[in-house]
Design an enzyme around this catalytic site. Structure first.
Site, PDB file in Angstrom:
ATOM      1  N   LYS A 387       0.834  -1.203   0.000  1.00 53.83           N
ATOM      2  CA  LYS A 387       0.000   0.000   0.000  1.00 53.83           C
ATOM      3  C   LYS A 387       0.868   1.251   0.000  1.00 53.83           C
ATOM      4  O   LYS A 387       0.642   2.192  -0.742  1.00 53.83           O
ATOM      5  CB  LYS A 387      -0.922  -0.034   1.222  1.00 53.83           C
ATOM      6  CG  LYS A 387      -1.860   1.140   1.307  1.00 53.83           C
ATOM      7  CD  LYS A 387      -2.852   0.946   2.442  1.00 53.83           C
ATOM      8  CE  LYS A 387      -3.661   2.212   2.667  1.00 53.83           C
ATOM      9  NZ  LYS A 387      -4.632   2.057   3.751  1.00 53.83           N
ATOM     10  N   GLU A 393      10.840  -4.460   4.226  1.00 53.26           N
ATOM     11  CA  GLU A 393      11.001  -5.854   3.802  1.00 53.26           C
ATOM     12  C   GLU A 393      10.560  -6.018   2.351  1.00 53.26           C
ATOM     13  O   GLU A 393      11.242  -6.644   1.537  1.00 53.26           O
ATOM     14  CB  GLU A 393      10.132  -6.781   4.681  1.00 53.26           C
ATOM     15  CG  GLU A 393      10.524  -6.823   6.137  1.00 53.26           C
ATOM     16  CD  GLU A 393       9.745  -5.820   6.983  1.00 53.26           C
ATOM     17  OE1 GLU A 393       9.439  -4.713   6.470  1.00 53.26           O
ATOM     18  OE2 GLU A 393       9.464  -6.134   8.144  1.00 53.26           O
ATOM     19  N   GLY A 452      -4.652  -2.229   5.122  1.00 56.87           N
ATOM     20  CA  GLY A 452      -3.871  -3.357   4.611  1.00 56.87           C
ATOM     21  C   GLY A 452      -4.505  -4.707   4.923  1.00 56.87           C
ATOM     22  O   GLY A 452      -4.672  -5.556   4.046  1.00 56.87           O
ATOM     23  N   ARG A 453      -4.883  -4.907   6.189  1.00 56.11           N
ATOM     24  CA  ARG A 453      -5.399  -6.221   6.582  1.00 56.11           C
ATOM     25  C   ARG A 453      -6.830  -6.452   6.096  1.00 56.11           C
ATOM     26  O   ARG A 453      -7.391  -7.526   6.272  1.00 56.11           O
ATOM     27  CB  ARG A 453      -5.298  -6.387   8.101  1.00 56.11           C
ATOM     28  CG  ARG A 453      -5.953  -5.262   8.879  1.00 56.11           C
ATOM     29  CD  ARG A 453      -5.509  -5.278  10.338  1.00 56.11           C
ATOM     30  NE  ARG A 453      -6.039  -4.145  11.097  1.00 56.11           N
ATOM     31  CZ  ARG A 453      -5.442  -2.970  11.172  1.00 56.11           C
ATOM     32  NH1 ARG A 453      -4.328  -2.742  10.509  1.00 56.11           N
ATOM     33  NH2 ARG A 453      -5.964  -2.002  11.910  1.00 56.11           N
ATOM     34  N   GLU A 539      -4.027  -6.996  14.890  1.00 57.12           N
ATOM     35  CA  GLU A 539      -3.580  -5.659  14.498  1.00 57.12           C
ATOM     36  C   GLU A 539      -4.732  -4.664  14.641  1.00 57.12           C
ATOM     37  O   GLU A 539      -4.528  -3.478  14.875  1.00 57.12           O
ATOM     38  CB  GLU A 539      -3.044  -5.675  13.055  1.00 57.12           C
ATOM     39  CG  GLU A 539      -2.239  -4.437  12.702  1.00 57.12           C
ATOM     40  CD  GLU A 539      -1.383  -4.603  11.446  1.00 57.12           C
ATOM     41  OE1 GLU A 539      -0.240  -5.081  11.549  1.00 57.12           O
ATOM     42  OE2 GLU A 539      -1.866  -4.259  10.359  1.00 57.12           O
ATOM     43  N   HIS A 570      -3.889 -33.207  17.670  1.00 57.96           N
ATOM     44  CA  HIS A 570      -2.701 -33.977  18.068  1.00 57.96           C
ATOM     45  C   HIS A 570      -1.543 -33.060  18.412  1.00 57.96           C
ATOM     46  O   HIS A 570      -0.391 -33.480  18.440  1.00 57.96           O
ATOM     47  CB  HIS A 570      -2.321 -34.946  16.943  1.00 57.96           C
ATOM     48  CG  HIS A 570      -3.417 -35.926  16.675  1.00 57.96           C
ATOM     49  ND1 HIS A 570      -3.545 -37.106  17.380  1.00 57.96           N
ATOM     50  CD2 HIS A 570      -4.474 -35.878  15.835  1.00 57.96           C
ATOM     51  CE1 HIS A 570      -4.630 -37.742  16.964  1.00 57.96           C
ATOM     52  NE2 HIS A 570      -5.206 -37.016  16.031  1.00 57.96           N
ATOM     53  N   LYS A 695       9.717  -0.587  13.684  1.00 61.62           N
ATOM     54  CA  LYS A 695      10.284  -0.199  12.377  1.00 61.62           C
ATOM     55  C   LYS A 695      11.382   0.834  12.573  1.00 61.62           C
ATOM     56  O   LYS A 695      12.443   0.769  11.964  1.00 61.62           O
ATOM     57  CB  LYS A 695       9.193   0.419  11.493  1.00 61.62           C
ATOM     58  CG  LYS A 695       8.236  -0.559  10.867  1.00 61.62           C
ATOM     59  CD  LYS A 695       7.321   0.183   9.893  1.00 61.62           C
ATOM     60  CE  LYS A 695       6.086  -0.620   9.557  1.00 61.62           C
ATOM     61  NZ  LYS A 695       5.068   0.147   8.855  1.00 61.62           N
TER      62      LYS A 695
HETATM   63  O1  F6P Z   1       2.559  -4.490   9.814  1.00 61.77           O
HETATM   64  C1  F6P Z   1       2.212  -3.184   9.573  1.00 61.77           C
HETATM   65  C2  F6P Z   1       1.659  -2.981   8.211  1.00 61.77           C
HETATM   66  O2  F6P Z   1       1.502  -1.629   8.026  1.00 61.77           O
HETATM   67  C3  F6P Z   1       0.353  -3.721   7.975  1.00 61.77           C
HETATM   68  O3  F6P Z   1      -0.727  -3.070   8.489  1.00 61.77           O
HETATM   69  C4  F6P Z   1       0.352  -3.834   6.509  1.00 61.77           C
HETATM   70  O4  F6P Z   1      -0.584  -4.767   6.075  1.00 61.77           O
HETATM   71  C5  F6P Z   1       1.778  -4.227   6.253  1.00 61.77           C
HETATM   72  O5  F6P Z   1       2.511  -3.482   7.199  1.00 61.77           O
HETATM   73  C6  F6P Z   1       2.281  -3.976   4.874  1.00 61.77           C
HETATM   74  O6  F6P Z   1       2.203  -2.636   4.506  1.00 61.77           O
HETATM   75  P1  F6P Z   1       2.315  -2.206   2.998  1.00 61.77           P
HETATM   76  O7  F6P Z   1       1.196  -2.819   2.238  1.00 61.77           O
HETATM   77  O8  F6P Z   1       2.272  -0.718   2.996  1.00 61.77           O
HETATM   78  O9  F6P Z   1       3.641  -2.698   2.469  1.00 61.77           O
END
Ligand code: F6P
Length: 777
Positions: A387, A393, A452-453, A539, A570, A695
């Site tokens: 987003k 990462e 995002g979620r 979250e 199990h 972060k």
């Molecule tokens: O973990 C934090 C977060 O902002 C989530 O809410 C989100 O889904 C994820 O990182 C990835 O963010 P982005 O889509 O901006 O890379």
């Protein structure tokens, strides 16, 4: 950015005109609708003075009424023409301008006239009316009015000032409804599910159904009285109004000043005829949301169909049959959950034949290895899902994948334009362009109002899933989610699946104090559902600050975890049966994606699975007592070790079969369950500030590592323990230069090499030869 919280006295004036802000012809709003809307707020914060209950539509009547009404309001000296004035002391944490903008946009769609004025230091006046020329029935005016008022109330924080004791009075835990539930808990503590389950009337009530989904909640530690008290609490908390505000696009994510509209992602194509957006339009910040959504859906369909037909190909002309979706958190978990559901679904199997989809989420280089080890880059499309397009990462993995493509096909900008797709927020366009992506054809936008979620129904899920399975299957998923949206917004609360689940979630967490719960899908294809719910809920509701600017004084936010049954049985079920009490959520299906019946077996494998699905909830509820054990001849010294207390709550969700459609239903049920709990708890389920600190600290550490690696400096972190640990890491990892890995692990080296060093040929022989997803014979 936060505005400083100001203390205002808020006056909601329903105006009959003549204020100078409105054109001559104005109709007044229904007063009864206002009072009913405001009822759920805390009484102490509202002073409502209704002076009329009629609805005026004719000009003549309206003007005669105006006169009388003016006299009344004039007495208060506020200079407004009003038939009803509601006064409330508030804190507002947003700009008046921004409120005005909201209302202006509302005006475009609903023909509502609203004007917001700062009357004095503590008073805001809101004036509202509807164009008389715009003919509206009573019901529509009621709806419009609801929208306008809820839009306003979503930004209003009831009183208390800076005094935290005063603010505390706003917490839901101070309400009579909450206290009644607290008292009721002592009664529930006297009950056992063994006995509750014998009650026919209770069992006849404790289920709900919609569109094939069946919820049985009779194994919750709750009675019909508990449910009544929970519905009272829901009314007190304005649950229905909050749900409406979410669907209407009000900015209920108040810390980010954003609407929360993931439901629009699966809304009907305009013109809308369903009951969710009666007027066929949903405007946020001046944009028509549904037009935007469908424009992107059409774009997704066109692009993914073209890739699947071979009309869009890779840089070297090969068919694109491998998809690597690079993203993390919400940009990964939802799509992966959906992918796993469809992977074994018969239509999914058929549609994905000849294609592969992998997810690259972790920044661990091992994940890179797992994602692309055996793939031919010339046949691979990289989908960068982020987003923000800044997540560390994801961006490192995206650069790694870009390098991988260049390594094999040359450092040509066309390689990126033909092999890399971006799914991102519209506000990231420049960053996407700077990455080298073709933003005309390979960029798929989503919006600030999609968290995002909550984003799997956007291009976040749409691109990877449609590439692999075709757009039609993704569309069925959206339709399933939409079916639940309709149910959620229309069904009475007492028969509303996500509402019931949410209220019981509040009951279990805040009153019975069960701080964790288990998601137990009896379907291997749902193996990634628990991980998705984990992010979705933890979250969302892992918060402590309420909208009153004060922390909760009641438990909120469960730990969610889970595994498919019967594997979990199990593994950790020992604890569920004899250790801590954790509410369990059993999810099963009438039919399997693949029924299997082998000769000589009395039952199908699915029946065998479902026997466990039905047995476990009763085992948890009933337990086994000492008398029963003695009757079985268990020796006295083992009785204590073999006693099951029982009385462990669960619910069972049954759906017909795990398809794209029912997968959408499940998704929406859980999304709305999470929202319901947040609404009751008065927390913001749509922001995620808690991930920021980690972060930032990771960036600090990266700087330390850079200095230490480049200059050989000893690291001086904020505390001796961290310094010691970091220096230990730097010292002892020195002996592992990447060069050594070069020979040991070809793929890892690929990510560091350029195409000039190319040694490893891609696998050959995968060309689909125009077979539309079918392998060539
Ligand atoms: O973990 C934090 C977060 O902002 C989530 O809410 C989100 O889904 C994820 O990182 C990835 O963010 P982005 O889509 O901006 O890379």
């Amino acid at each position: 950015m936060h505005q400083p919280i100001m203390n205002y006295r808020f006056v909601l004036g329903l105006i009959l005109g003549s204020s100078g802000f409105f054109p001559q012809q104005i109709q007044c709003f229904s007063i009864s609708s206002v009072t009913s809307h405001l009822r759920p707020m805390h009484e102490s914060t509202l002073k409502t003075t209704p002076s009329s209950t009629s609805l005026y539509s004719s000009k003549g009547k309206a003007s005669s009424r105006r006169k009388g009404a003016f006299k009344r309001t004039n007495k208060q000296g506020n200079g407004f023409d009003s038939t009803l004035t509601t006064e409330i002391d508030v804190h507002m944490d947003m700009k008046i301008n921004s409120l005005q903008n909201d209302f202006d946009h509302g005006k475009q769609s609903h023909h509502i006239k609203q004007n917001i004025q700062l009357k004095n230091e503590k008073t805001i006046s809101i004036q509202g009316g509807v164009d008389e020329g715009h003919h509206q029935g009573h019901h529509q005016r009621y709806q419009n009015h609801q929208k306008a008022v809820s839009k306003l109330l979503s930004h209003i924080i009831p009183p208390g000032g800076k005094d935290s004791n005063n603010k505390k009075k706003n917490l839901v835990s101070t309400t009579p409804e909450w206290k009644a539930l607290e008292r009721h808990k002592t009664q529930i503590d006297q009950t056992h599910l063994r006995d509750l389950l014998q009650d026919q009337e209770r069992s006849d009530e404790m289920f709900a159904m919609h569109d094939g989904v069946y919820l049985d909640y009779s194994r919750q530690r709750a009675t019909l009285d508990t449910m009544d008290l929970l519905y009272d609490l829901a009314e007190k908390q304005g649950l229905k109004q909050k749900m409406d505000a979410m669907f209407n696009g009000d900015k209920i994510n108040w810390t980010e000043d954003r609407a929360v509209l993931h439901t629009a992602l699966r809304g009907e194509r305009p013109p809308i005829t369903d009951s969710i957006s009666k007027e066929g339009k949903l405007i946020v910040d001046g944009d028509d949301v549904m037009d935007e959504v469908w424009e992107v859906l059409d774009q997704i369909k066109y692009f993914t169909d073209s890739v699947r037909s071979g009309a869009i190909r890779g840089f070297t002309g090969k068919r694109l049959r491998n998809i690597i979706s690079v993203g993390i958190g919400g940009s990964y978990l939802g799509p992966e959950f959906l992918h796993e559901c469809l992977k074994t679904e018969p239509e999914g199997i058929n549609k994905s034949l000849g294609y592969t989809l992998r997810f690259l989420s972790n920044v661990d280089p091992v994940d890179v290895e797992r994602a692309c080890a055996d793939l031919d880059p010339e046949e691979t499309l990289i989908v960068i899902v982020s987003k923000t397009f800044t997540t560390a990462e994801t961006m490192l993995n995206a650069r790694t994948m870009r390098q991988w493509l260049w390594d094999f096909m040359g450092d040509d900008k066309e390689v990126v334009r033909k092999h890399v797709v971006a799914v991102s927020s519209i506000s990231s366009l420049e960053k996407v362009e700077a990455f080298g992506i073709d933003t005309e054809n390979y960029f798929f936008r989503f919006w600030d109002w999609v968290g995002g979620r909550y984003s799997v129904c956007s291009a976040v899920g749409g691109i990877p899933i449609s590439l692999l399975y075709g757009f039609e299957l993704f569309e069925k998923f959206l339709q399933g989610a939409h079916s639940i949206d309709e149910h959620f917004i229309n069904a009475p609360l007492r028969k509303n699946i996500p509402v019931i689940m949410g209220l019981l979630g509040v009951w279990n967490m805040s009153f019975l104090e069960y701080t964790a719960r288990a998601t137990l899908p009896y379907s291997e294809a749902l193996l990634k559902l628990p991980a998705h719910i984990q992010q979705l809920d933890m979250e969302s509701n892992g918060k402590k600050a309420t909208r009153f600017g004060i922390n909760v004084d009641y438990p909120v936010g469960e730990v969610d975890f889970g595994e498919p049954g019967t594997n979990g049985q199990h593994s950790f079920f020992q604890l569920l049966h004899m250790g801590q009490v954790l509410p369990c959520e059993f999810i099963g299906f009438l039919k399997s994606q693949h029924d299997l019946c082998i000769d000589g077996e009395p039952l199908s494998s699915h029946d065998e699975l479902m026997a466990n699905f039905f047995a476990q909830p009763d085992a948890l509820a009933y337990g086994k007592n000492a008398d029963e054990l003695r009757a079985e001849g268990i020796s006295e010294d083992l009785i204590i070790h073999r006693t099951f207390e029982g009385n462990r709550p669960s619910f069972s969700l049954l759906a017909p079969k795990l398809t794209a459609y029912s997968c959408g239903q499940l998704l929406a049920i859980y999304e709305h369950r999470t929202a319901v709990q947040g609404f009751i708890w008065d927390i913001n389920s749509f922001d995620q500030w808690g991930v920021e600190l980690g972060k930032k600290l990771a960036n600090d550490v990266k700087n330390h590592l850079l200095d230490a690696r480049n200059n050989g400096e000893k690291i001086q972190a904020d505390n001796p323990a961290t310094s010691r640990l970091l220096n230990y890491y730097v010292e002892n990892s020195k002996q592992l230069p990447c060069e050594d890995l070069w020979d040991a692990n070809p793929l890892t080296s690929v990510t560091r090499k350029t195409h000039l060093d190319r040694e490893h040929l891609p696998p050959i022989g995968h060309d689909l030869k125009g077979g539309d997803g079918k392998l060539a014979q």
